[in-house]
Scaffold this motif. Structure first.
Motif, PDB file in Angstrom:
ATOM      1  N   LEU A  33      71.577  53.216 129.377  1.00  0.00           N
ATOM      2  CA  LEU A  33      70.645  52.622 128.418  1.00  0.00           C
ATOM      3  C   LEU A  33      69.360  52.169 129.100  1.00  0.00           C
ATOM      4  CD1 LEU A  33      69.917  51.267 125.652  1.00  0.00           C
ATOM      5  CD2 LEU A  33      71.135  49.250 126.492  1.00  0.00           C
ATOM      6  N   ILE A  34      69.491  51.444 130.201  1.00  0.00           N
ATOM      7  CA  ILE A  34      68.308  50.934 130.906  1.00  0.00           C
ATOM      8  C   ILE A  34      67.481  52.084 131.454  1.00  0.00           C
ATOM      9  CG2 ILE A  34      67.554  49.567 132.875  1.00  0.00           C
ATOM     10  CD1 ILE A  34      70.023  47.804 132.463  1.00  0.00           C
ATOM     11  N   ALA A  35      68.138  53.080 132.014  1.00  0.00           N
ATOM     12  CA  ALA A  35      67.397  54.207 132.591  1.00  0.00           C
ATOM     13  C   ALA A  35      66.634  54.973 131.523  1.00  0.00           C
ATOM     14  CB  ALA A  35      68.371  55.135 133.322  1.00  0.00           C
ATOM     15  N   VAL A  36      67.265  55.226 130.391  1.00  0.00           N
ATOM     16  CA  VAL A  36      66.607  55.986 129.315  1.00  0.00           C
ATOM     17  C   VAL A  36      65.473  55.171 128.709  1.00  0.00           C
ATOM     18  CG1 VAL A  36      66.954  57.010 127.042  1.00  0.00           C
ATOM     19  CG2 VAL A  36      68.653  57.364 128.828  1.00  0.00           C
ATOM     20  N   THR A  37      65.686  53.858 128.533  1.00  0.00           N
ATOM     21  CA  THR A  37      64.645  53.010 127.942  1.00  0.00           C
ATOM     22  C   THR A  37      63.405  52.973 128.839  1.00  0.00           C
ATOM     23  OG1 THR A  37      66.350  51.642 126.904  1.00  0.00           O
ATOM     24  CG2 THR A  37      64.132  50.716 127.064  1.00  0.00           C
ATOM     25  N   ILE A  38      63.600  52.807 130.128  1.00  0.00           N
ATOM     26  CA  ILE A  38      62.457  52.775 131.049  1.00  0.00           C
ATOM     27  C   ILE A  38      61.776  54.137 131.093  1.00  0.00           C
ATOM     28  CG2 ILE A  38      61.805  52.464 133.466  1.00  0.00           C
ATOM     29  CD1 ILE A  38      63.998  50.388 133.719  1.00  0.00           C
ATOM     30  N   ALA A  39      62.550  55.211 130.997  1.00  0.00           N
ATOM     31  CA  ALA A  39      61.965  56.553 131.016  1.00  0.00           C
ATOM     32  C   ALA A  39      61.087  56.813 129.803  1.00  0.00           C
ATOM     33  CB  ALA A  39      63.069  57.596 131.107  1.00  0.00           C
ATOM     34  N   ASP A  40      61.308  56.071 128.699  1.00  0.00           N
ATOM     35  CA  ASP A  40      60.491  56.230 127.497  1.00  0.00           C
ATOM     36  C   ASP A  40      59.081  55.676 127.687  1.00  0.00           C
ATOM     37  OD1 ASP A  40      62.449  57.499 126.105  1.00  0.00           O
ATOM     38  OD2 ASP A  40      63.174  55.718 125.072  1.00  0.00           O
ATOM     39  N   LEU A  41      58.890  54.801 128.672  1.00  0.00           N
ATOM     40  CA  LEU A  41      57.617  54.131 128.862  1.00  0.00           C
ATOM     41  C   LEU A  41      56.647  55.030 129.625  1.00  0.00           C
ATOM     42  CD1 LEU A  41      59.007  50.634 129.907  1.00  0.00           C
ATOM     43  CD2 LEU A  41      58.180  51.309 127.632  1.00  0.00           C
ATOM     44  N   PRO A  42      55.339  54.764 129.521  1.00  0.00           N
ATOM     45  CA  PRO A  42      54.369  55.534 130.310  1.00  0.00           C
ATOM     46  C   PRO A  42      54.659  55.418 131.802  1.00  0.00           C
ATOM     47  CG  PRO A  42      53.260  54.283 128.587  1.00  0.00           C
ATOM     48  CD  PRO A  42      54.684  53.824 128.593  1.00  0.00           C
ATOM     49  N   ARG A  43      54.291  56.444 132.550  1.00  0.00           N
ATOM     50  CA  ARG A  43      54.619  56.517 133.967  1.00  0.00           C
ATOM     51  C   ARG A  43      54.063  55.327 134.748  1.00  0.00           C
ATOM     52  NH1 ARG A  43      56.169  60.684 137.137  1.00  0.00           N
ATOM     53  NH2 ARG A  43      55.898  62.115 135.371  1.00  0.00           N
ATOM     54  N   GLU A  44      52.828  54.888 134.418  1.00  0.00           N
ATOM     55  CA  GLU A  44      52.206  53.815 135.189  1.00  0.00           C
ATOM     56  C   GLU A  44      52.864  52.462 134.935  1.00  0.00           C
ATOM     57  OE1 GLU A  44      49.949  54.517 131.365  1.00  0.00           O
ATOM     58  OE2 GLU A  44      50.751  55.729 133.022  1.00  0.00           O
ATOM     59  N   GLN A  45      53.699  52.350 133.876  1.00  0.00           N
ATOM     60  CA  GLN A  45      54.333  51.070 133.562  1.00  0.00           C
ATOM     61  C   GLN A  45      55.762  50.972 134.091  1.00  0.00           C
ATOM     62  OE1 GLN A  45      54.039  50.575 129.324  1.00  0.00           O
ATOM     63  NE2 GLN A  45      51.870  50.050 129.373  1.00  0.00           N
ATOM     64  N   ARG A  46      56.357  52.077 134.437  1.00  0.00           N
ATOM     65  CA  ARG A  46      57.767  52.061 134.829  1.00  0.00           C
ATOM     66  C   ARG A  46      58.003  51.257 136.102  1.00  0.00           C
ATOM     67  NH1 ARG A  46      58.589  58.600 134.157  1.00  0.00           N
ATOM     68  NH2 ARG A  46      57.990  58.701 131.939  1.00  0.00           N
ATOM     69  N   ASP A  47      57.101  51.365 137.082  1.00  0.00           N
ATOM     70  CA  ASP A  47      57.302  50.670 138.357  1.00  0.00           C
ATOM     71  C   ASP A  47      57.139  49.165 138.231  1.00  0.00           C
ATOM     72  OD1 ASP A  47      57.745  53.109 139.541  1.00  0.00           O
ATOM     73  OD2 ASP A  47      55.650  53.367 140.173  1.00  0.00           O
ATOM     74  N   ARG A  48      56.579  48.703 137.153  1.00  0.00           N
ATOM     75  CA  ARG A  48      56.369  47.257 136.971  1.00  0.00           C
ATOM     76  C   ARG A  48      57.636  46.556 136.469  1.00  0.00           C
ATOM     77  NH1 ARG A  48      51.430  46.533 133.107  1.00  0.00           N
ATOM     78  NH2 ARG A  48      52.025  44.354 133.488  1.00  0.00           N
ATOM     79  N   ILE A  49      58.648  47.287 136.076  1.00  0.00           N
ATOM     80  CA  ILE A  49      59.860  46.680 135.524  1.00  0.00           C
ATOM     81  C   ILE A  49      60.867  46.447 136.645  1.00  0.00           C
ATOM     82  CG2 ILE A  49      61.783  47.002 133.913  1.00  0.00           C
ATOM     83  CD1 ILE A  49      59.950  48.661 132.187  1.00  0.00           C
ATOM     84  N   VAL A  50      61.351  45.212 136.705  1.00  0.00           N
ATOM     85  CA  VAL A  50      62.359  44.815 137.690  1.00  0.00           C
ATOM     86  C   VAL A  50      63.631  44.443 136.932  1.00  0.00           C
ATOM     87  CG1 VAL A  50      62.947  43.222 139.542  1.00  0.00           C
ATOM     88  CG2 VAL A  50      60.559  43.964 139.228  1.00  0.00           C
ATOM     89  N   VAL A  51      64.732  45.081 137.305  1.00  0.00           N
ATOM     90  CA  VAL A  51      66.002  44.856 136.606  1.00  0.00           C
ATOM     91  C   VAL A  51      66.919  44.012 137.484  1.00  0.00           C
ATOM     92  CG1 VAL A  51      68.014  45.947 135.550  1.00  0.00           C
ATOM     93  CG2 VAL A  51      65.757  47.062 135.404  1.00  0.00           C
ATOM     94  N   HIS A  52      67.453  42.929 136.908  1.00  0.00           N
ATOM     95  CA  HIS A  52      68.436  42.076 137.577  1.00  0.00           C
ATOM     96  C   HIS A  52      69.717  42.077 136.749  1.00  0.00           C
ATOM     97  CE1 HIS A  52      65.713  40.547 140.627  1.00  0.00           C
ATOM     98  NE2 HIS A  52      64.815  40.257 139.696  1.00  0.00           N
ATOM     99  N   ARG A  53      70.796  42.562 137.326  1.00  0.00           N
ATOM    100  CA  ARG A  53      72.087  42.570 136.639  1.00  0.00           C
ATOM    101  C   ARG A  53      72.921  41.406 137.130  1.00  0.00           C
ATOM    102  NH1 ARG A  53      75.014  47.968 134.949  1.00  0.00           N
ATOM    103  NH2 ARG A  53      76.314  46.260 134.233  1.00  0.00           N
ATOM    104  N   HIS A  54      73.333  40.548 136.190  1.00  0.00           N
ATOM    105  CA  HIS A  54      74.160  39.394 136.525  1.00  0.00           C
ATOM    106  C   HIS A  54      75.565  39.572 135.955  1.00  0.00           C
ATOM    107  CE1 HIS A  54      70.357  37.415 137.569  1.00  0.00           C
ATOM    108  NE2 HIS A  54      69.890  37.885 136.415  1.00  0.00           N
ATOM    109  N   THR A  55      75.962  40.806 135.710  1.00  0.00           N
ATOM    110  CA  THR A  55      77.264  41.069 135.111  1.00  0.00           C
ATOM    111  C   THR A  55      77.799  42.392 135.644  1.00  0.00           C
ATOM    112  OG1 THR A  55      78.415  41.559 133.027  1.00  0.00           O
ATOM    113  CG2 THR A  55      76.096  42.166 133.150  1.00  0.00           C
ATOM    114  N   ALA A  56      79.125  42.498 135.648  1.00  0.00           N
ATOM    115  CA  ALA A  56      79.776  43.745 136.042  1.00  0.00           C
ATOM    116  C   ALA A  56      80.134  44.599 134.829  1.00  0.00           C
ATOM    117  CB  ALA A  56      81.038  43.449 136.846  1.00  0.00           C
TER     118      ALA A  56
END
Length: 371
Positions: A228-251
């Motif tokens: 889900l996270i990978a597909v959602t970020i892939a939907d965004l423009p290329r220049e915006q993808r690197d600005r997103i930082v993902v923190h997972r606090h769950t298994a």
């Protein structure tokens, strides 16, 4: 011969008494089994076949409907006579059967033969009620000082007739008089010409508008969170993808929600945050879960100037927009948040503003995971 019989009865009186008692008992038993009707039906066993087709003249009804049905029904077992009548849009065939023929046997045979006849499109033959000439037992009228004839007709069709048909022994109820509610469409030829339409276009639009369709449901399957996270970020423009930082606090690996809808809600939150975050500042996505009650949460945080105070009461309403304040950061606040709220409501979740201010805004999606 008669003298001999009388002589024997006198000589064997016990036999005469036995026969008399037997006759009395048989008569008493027959009396208890006899069907008593207040209005006995003395008419013949008959079945009426009615076919209604709008738009056909009497000659066409006779040629295309009445004659084929008569030919198919002419050899029905137990048939005594057959009569028919063809009028504008209506075919009526009356079949009379021999005495002793069971009503339901006759109707079954007639139904079987009707099904073998090929009729024009829209012609659906039907059988009349199981009733004879003496079957009419009651007449009534509906009257009111406050309701017009149309309202009385609707009351008759939707209240009175269904209630009377639940009475045991009532076969059919015939309604006479009253008005039927109609919806009429009056067309303006000048406007049809103006918009380049013909009558067929209007008829097609009305049919499509009043068509019935089967309902559906939203499938609540397992959605892989990483995908889900990978597909959602892939939907965004290329220049915006690197600005997103993902923190997972769950298994937790999966979410109990449809992939496409959850992807839509999460993408709208990320798009808003990327618009309001200054320069190339990061947007953080936190993924966490809870056990009591079981729920999955997504938090999106940006470093923007915060949401204007006047926009907060209508942040999740349809079409909410900012007023284009200084710097232009407020101009699009609320874009897509109505959709986010609707998507989460459909799955029993929630979308909320956690906090906002000069240091940034945090939005949270909460999704129950109890199946």
């Amino acid at each position: 011969m008669i003298n001999l019989i009388i002589t024997q009865f006198f000589r064997r009186r016990h036999l005469a008494w036995a026969m008399s008692v037997a006759l009395v008992l048989f008569g008493a038993w027959s009396w208890t089994q006899m069907t008593v009707e207040a209005y006995p039906d003395l008419g013949d066993v008959n079945v009426q076949v009615t076919t209604q087709v709008n738009g056909l003249a009497a000659e066409e009804i006779e040629q295309q409907i009445t004659t084929p049905l008569e030919r198919a029904l002419s050899n029905t077992p137990g048939l005594a006579s057959i009569r028919s009548s063809s009028t504008f849009g209506l075919s009526l065939i009356t079949l009379t059967f021999k005495d002793g023929t069971d009503d339901y046997f006759a109707r079954q045979r007639v139904t079987e033969r009707i099904g073998q006849v090929s009729l024009p499109s829209g012609a659906q033959p039907g059988l009349g009620p199981v009733a004879g000439p003496a079957g009419e037992i009651y007449r009534y009228t509906l009257e009111s000082d406050t309701k017009n004839l149309m309202e009385l007709s609707e009351l008759q069709r939707w209240k009175v007739i269904p209630a009377l048909k639940q009475v045991a022994g009532v076969v059919d109820i015939n309604n006479f008089g009253g008005f039927t509610k109609e919806f009429q469409l009056e067309l303006d030829p000048a406007r049809l010409q103006k918009y380049g339409l013909v009558l067929g276009d209007v008829v097609t639009a009305i049919n499509n508008n009043s068509a019935n369709a089967g309902g559906g449901r939203i499938a609540r399957g397992d959605t892989d969170i990483d995908t889900l996270i990978a597909v959602t970020i892939a939907d965004l423009p290329r220049e915006q993808r690197d600005r997103i930082v993902v923190h997972r606090h769950t298994a937790t690996r999966t979410a109990l929600m449809d992939m496409s809808l959850l992807r839509l809600a999460l993408r709208n939150l990320l798009s808003n945050a990327l618009k309001y975050a200054p320069g190339l500042s990061p947007v953080t996505l936190h993924v966490m879960d809870f056990d009591e009650p079981a729920a999955l949460q997504f938090e999106v945080a940006d470093a923007g100037p915060g949401i204007p105070r006047e926009l907060l009461p209508r942040l999740f309403t349809r079409g909410a927009r900012g007023d284009g304040g200084s710097g232009g950061h407020e101009a699009a606040h609320g874009l897509g948040l109505y959709i986010v709220r609707r998507v989460m409501d459909m799955h029993g979740g929630s979308a909320e503003l956690l906090r906002t201010g000069p240091l940034g805004t945090v939005m949270r999606l909460t999704l129950p995971q109890a199946g």
